[in-house]
Scaffold this motif. Structure first.
Motif, short mmCIF file in Angstrom:
data_model
loop_
_atom_site.label_atom_id
_atom_site.label_comp_id
_atom_site.label_asym_id
_atom_site.label_seq_id
_atom_site.Cartn_x
_atom_site.Cartn_y
_atom_site.Cartn_z
N LEU A 127 -22.04 13.86 -7.38
CA LEU A 127 -21.66 12.52 -6.94
C LEU A 127 -20.34 12.09 -7.57
O LEU A 127 -20.23 11.98 -8.79
CB LEU A 127 -22.77 11.53 -7.30
CG LEU A 127 -22.56 10.09 -6.81
CD1 LEU A 127 -22.52 10.03 -5.29
CD2 LEU A 127 -23.66 9.19 -7.36
N HIS A 128 -19.33 11.85 -6.73
CA HIS A 128 -18.02 11.39 -7.19
C HIS A 128 -17.82 9.90 -7.01
O HIS A 128 -17.08 9.26 -7.77
CB HIS A 128 -16.90 12.12 -6.43
CG HIS A 128 -16.42 13.36 -7.09
ND1 HIS A 128 -17.28 14.33 -7.58
CD2 HIS A 128 -15.16 13.82 -7.33
CE1 HIS A 128 -16.56 15.33 -8.10
NE2 HIS A 128 -15.29 15.04 -7.96
N GLY A 129 -18.45 9.35 -5.96
CA GLY A 129 -18.22 7.94 -5.67
C GLY A 129 -19.36 7.32 -4.88
O GLY A 129 -20.09 8.00 -4.17
N VAL A 130 -19.50 5.99 -5.03
CA VAL A 130 -20.52 5.23 -4.33
C VAL A 130 -19.83 4.15 -3.51
O VAL A 130 -18.99 3.40 -4.02
CB VAL A 130 -21.52 4.58 -5.31
CG1 VAL A 130 -22.49 3.67 -4.57
CG2 VAL A 130 -22.28 5.65 -6.08
N VAL A 131 -20.18 4.10 -2.22
CA VAL A 131 -19.69 3.05 -1.33
C VAL A 131 -20.85 2.09 -1.11
O VAL A 131 -21.84 2.45 -0.46
CB VAL A 131 -19.19 3.62 0.00
CG1 VAL A 131 -18.62 2.50 0.88
CG2 VAL A 131 -18.13 4.69 -0.23
N LEU A 132 -20.75 0.90 -1.66
CA LEU A 132 -21.82 -0.09 -1.58
C LEU A 132 -21.50 -1.09 -0.49
O LEU A 132 -20.53 -1.84 -0.58
CB LEU A 132 -21.98 -0.79 -2.93
CG LEU A 132 -22.98 -1.95 -3.00
CD1 LEU A 132 -24.37 -1.51 -2.56
CD2 LEU A 132 -23.01 -2.54 -4.41
N MET A 133 -22.32 -1.09 0.56
CA MET A 133 -22.11 -1.99 1.69
C MET A 133 -22.73 -3.35 1.40
O MET A 133 -23.93 -3.46 1.12
CB MET A 133 -22.75 -1.39 2.95
CG MET A 133 -22.21 -0.04 3.33
SD MET A 133 -20.50 -0.16 3.89
CE MET A 133 -20.12 1.58 4.10
N ILE A 134 -21.90 -4.38 1.50
CA ILE A 134 -22.33 -5.75 1.25
C ILE A 134 -22.01 -6.59 2.49
O ILE A 134 -20.87 -6.62 2.94
CB ILE A 134 -21.61 -6.36 0.03
CG1 ILE A 134 -21.87 -5.53 -1.24
CG2 ILE A 134 -22.03 -7.81 -0.17
CD1 ILE A 134 -23.29 -5.53 -1.70
N ASP A 135 -23.02 -7.25 3.05
CA ASP A 135 -22.78 -8.16 4.16
C ASP A 135 -21.92 -9.31 3.63
O ASP A 135 -22.35 -10.06 2.76
CB ASP A 135 -24.10 -8.69 4.70
CG ASP A 135 -23.96 -9.50 5.99
OD1 ASP A 135 -22.93 -10.19 6.14
OD2 ASP A 135 -24.88 -9.45 6.83
N SER A 136 -20.71 -9.43 4.16
CA SER A 136 -19.76 -10.43 3.63
C SER A 136 -20.27 -11.85 3.78
O SER A 136 -19.85 -12.75 3.05
CB SER A 136 -18.40 -10.28 4.32
OG SER A 136 -18.52 -10.50 5.72
N ARG A 137 -21.20 -12.08 4.72
CA ARG A 137 -21.73 -13.43 4.92
C ARG A 137 -22.75 -13.80 3.87
O ARG A 137 -22.99 -14.98 3.61
CB ARG A 137 -22.37 -13.53 6.31
CG ARG A 137 -21.41 -13.25 7.46
CD ARG A 137 -22.17 -13.05 8.76
NE ARG A 137 -23.09 -11.91 8.67
CZ ARG A 137 -23.90 -11.53 9.67
NH1 ARG A 137 -23.89 -12.21 10.81
NH2 ARG A 137 -24.69 -10.50 9.52
N LEU A 138 -23.35 -12.79 3.22
CA LEU A 138 -24.41 -13.04 2.24
C LEU A 138 -23.95 -12.83 0.81
O LEU A 138 -24.50 -13.43 -0.12
CB LEU A 138 -25.60 -12.11 2.51
CG LEU A 138 -26.26 -12.22 3.89
CD1 LEU A 138 -27.36 -11.17 4.03
CD2 LEU A 138 -26.81 -13.61 4.12
N GLY A 139 -22.97 -11.95 0.61
CA GLY A 139 -22.56 -11.61 -0.74
C GLY A 139 -23.58 -10.71 -1.42
O GLY A 139 -24.48 -10.18 -0.78
N PHE A 140 -23.46 -10.55 -2.72
CA PHE A 140 -24.36 -9.68 -3.47
C PHE A 140 -25.73 -10.34 -3.61
O PHE A 140 -25.85 -11.43 -4.16
CB PHE A 140 -23.79 -9.39 -4.85
CG PHE A 140 -22.73 -8.34 -4.87
CD1 PHE A 140 -23.02 -7.04 -5.26
CD2 PHE A 140 -21.43 -8.64 -4.48
CE1 PHE A 140 -22.04 -6.06 -5.28
CE2 PHE A 140 -20.44 -7.67 -4.49
CZ PHE A 140 -20.74 -6.38 -4.88
N THR A 141 -26.76 -9.67 -3.12
CA THR A 141 -28.13 -10.15 -3.27
C THR A 141 -28.71 -9.61 -4.58
O THR A 141 -28.09 -8.79 -5.27
CB THR A 141 -29.00 -9.67 -2.10
OG1 THR A 141 -29.11 -8.24 -2.16
CG2 THR A 141 -28.38 -10.08 -0.77
N ASP A 142 -29.91 -10.03 -4.91
CA ASP A 142 -30.57 -9.54 -6.12
C ASP A 142 -30.74 -8.02 -6.06
O ASP A 142 -30.56 -7.33 -7.08
CB ASP A 142 -31.94 -10.20 -6.29
CG ASP A 142 -31.82 -11.67 -6.71
OD1 ASP A 142 -30.74 -12.05 -7.19
OD2 ASP A 142 -32.81 -12.41 -6.55
#
Length: 230
Positions: A127-142
């Motif tokens: 594993l070299h990298g992680v792409v974390l998908m975040i719904d821009s309307r919600l932001g970071f959830t718990d």
């Protein structure tokens, strides 16, 4: 942290997009020990089940159904690997991990997927990298914050890179988009260290905003070793 975007793709972006378009299915696995042991750098795509993860992968690859984008969130139940680069000499792998947080999925299945994901993110040496998908309307959830905490040790020592992709940004006006970006940067700053490489990128599969820059970031990751490999 990266966040600058151009209307006209740069030469680096064009090269990276051509590279991403070469993605093709390799294998699928429900357990970590079923994945092939390869020396190629892997880039994992993770996120909530309705954050647009599969759609983003398909957009980057310019293929409609490379990653299964279902109208029913939670359908991806395995780790799916895709080769990227020349067919006779692939130089990277994309890993599509199960989405998390969909309430209608059976609890036992969710727990199993979460365990497999955690093992992959914590233990997968390629594993070299992680792409974390975040719904821009919600932001970071718990749940997104819990995932950040899970990979924080590997980020802190520079073993793994992170790009937070703010999906569905076409649904926001300028003020909302700026607020979403600022909020994401604030959250990411909490896990940033001197050795970590962390970026954030607005993204829209519909308008194609950010597609070139995201591709260029991922392409760049695979052209150099982790900053501080374990």
């Amino acid at each position: 942290m990266t966040s600058n975007f151009r209307d006209v793709p740069s030469e680096a972006e064009k090269t990276a997009l051509a590279w991403a378009h070469s993605a093709r299915f390799l294998t699928t696995a429900s357990r970590l020990d079923q994945l092939p042991q390869m020396e190629l750098p892997e880039i994992a795509f993770v996120g909530r089940s309705n954050a647009g993860k599969s759609t983003a992968i398909n957009t980057l690859a310019q293929q409609r159904r490379l990653a299964f984008a279902s109208r029913t969130p939670g359908r991806t139940q395995h780790i799916n690997l895709f080769e990227v680069g020349p067919k006779d000499a692939p130089d990277a792998l994309f890993a599509d991990l199960p989405g998390y947080g969909y309430a209608a999925v059976e609890r036992s299945a969710k727990l199993r997927w979460q365990e497999v994901m955690a093992q992959y993110l914590e233990l997968r040496r390629a594993l070299h990298g992680v792409v974390l998908m975040i719904d821009s309307r919600l932001g970071f959830t718990d749940l997104d914050r819990k995932l950040l905490a899970l990979i924080a040790p590997r980020l802190a020592n520079g073993e793994v890179r992170l790009l937070a992709v703010l999906t569905k940004c076409d649904k926001l006006n300028r003020r909302e988009a700026d607020a979403a970006l600022a909020g994401a940067q604030q959250v990411l700053a909490e896990v940033a260290t001197e050795n970590s490489e962390i970026g954030v990128a607005p993204f829209s599969a519909l308008s194609k905003r950010g597609v070139g820059d995201v591709a260029a970031t991922l392409h760049g990751w695979t052209r150099q070793p982790p900053p501080n490999p374990a």
